[in-house]
Write a protein that holds these residues in place. Sequence first.
Motif, short mmCIF file in Angstrom:
data_model
loop_
_atom_site.label_atom_id
_atom_site.label_comp_id
_atom_site.label_asym_id
_atom_site.label_seq_id
_atom_site.Cartn_x
_atom_site.Cartn_y
_atom_site.Cartn_z
N SER A 21 40.79 25.72 -18.30
CA SER A 21 39.89 26.83 -17.94
C SER A 21 40.44 27.72 -16.83
O SER A 21 39.88 28.78 -16.55
N PHE A 22 41.54 27.32 -16.18
CA PHE A 22 42.08 28.11 -15.08
C PHE A 22 42.47 29.52 -15.52
O PHE A 22 42.26 30.49 -14.79
N ALA A 23 43.01 29.66 -16.71
CA ALA A 23 43.48 30.96 -17.20
C ALA A 23 42.35 31.96 -17.39
O ALA A 23 42.60 33.16 -17.46
N ARG A 24 41.11 31.51 -17.44
CA ARG A 24 39.97 32.42 -17.61
C ARG A 24 39.56 33.09 -16.31
O ARG A 24 38.68 33.95 -16.31
N HIS A 25 40.16 32.71 -15.20
CA HIS A 25 39.80 33.26 -13.89
C HIS A 25 40.85 34.26 -13.44
O HIS A 25 42.01 33.91 -13.26
N PRO A 26 40.48 35.52 -13.25
CA PRO A 26 41.46 36.53 -12.88
C PRO A 26 41.86 36.51 -11.41
O PRO A 26 42.86 37.10 -11.02
N LEU A 27 41.11 35.79 -10.59
CA LEU A 27 41.32 35.78 -9.15
C LEU A 27 41.32 34.33 -8.67
O LEU A 27 40.43 33.56 -9.04
N LEU A 73 50.27 34.26 -13.13
CA LEU A 73 50.56 35.46 -12.35
C LEU A 73 51.23 36.54 -13.20
O LEU A 73 50.91 37.72 -13.08
N SER A 74 52.13 36.13 -14.08
CA SER A 74 52.82 37.12 -14.94
C SER A 74 51.88 37.77 -15.94
O SER A 74 52.14 38.87 -16.41
N LEU A 75 50.78 37.09 -16.25
CA LEU A 75 49.79 37.65 -17.17
C LEU A 75 48.72 38.47 -16.46
O LEU A 75 47.76 38.91 -17.08
N GLY A 76 48.89 38.66 -15.14
CA GLY A 76 47.97 39.53 -14.41
C GLY A 76 47.04 38.85 -13.44
O GLY A 76 46.18 39.51 -12.85
N GLY A 77 47.18 37.54 -13.24
CA GLY A 77 46.34 36.85 -12.27
C GLY A 77 46.62 37.35 -10.87
O GLY A 77 47.73 37.76 -10.53
N ARG A 131 34.26 34.58 -11.49
CA ARG A 131 34.25 33.30 -10.77
C ARG A 131 35.64 33.08 -10.19
O ARG A 131 36.62 32.98 -10.93
N ILE A 132 35.75 33.05 -8.88
CA ILE A 132 37.04 32.87 -8.22
C ILE A 132 37.43 31.40 -8.32
O ILE A 132 36.63 30.52 -8.05
#
Length: 134
Positions: free
Chosen positions: A79-85, A108-112, A34-35
Amino acid sequence: MDRRKFLQCANAGLLGLAAAPSVAWGIGMDQRVRIARIRHSGNWERYKTAPVAFVHEVRDRTSIDAAPVPLALRVTAASFARHPLALLSGDDGFRLSDIERNALRRWLSLGGFLIVDNSGLRAWSKGFDDSVRR
C-alpha cells in the motif's frame, strides 16, 4: 415545440436544480491525502506527536487536504505506493535493506515526494544524516 410547452419544461428543469443539494463534493472526505510515515530499523517514532503536527502544518500552509494522522508503513508494503507524500524521520542511524532502498528509489522516480526530518532533540543527529545520505 410551442412556447407553452417550452416554458413548462424550463420550469421543471429549474425546480430540479433548486431541489439539488447545495454542496456537491467532487472528492469525498475519505479521499484525503494520507501521508505515509516510513518505518525503518532506527528510532522512527521518537516524537509521537510530531507527525500529527507536521500534517497540521501541511494542511495550514498548502492546499493539500491531508488526513489528520499519518500512516506508518514500510517502503516495501504493497500500500506504500498509493501515498504520494511520505515522511522519513528519526534521531539515530538506521539501515535500509537493498529491497527497501530500491522500493524507495522506484517510488521517488514515479513522482513520490519525500520529506526528511532529522529530529535530534538538541541538535541534528549525525547518525541519521549519514543513514539518509547512504
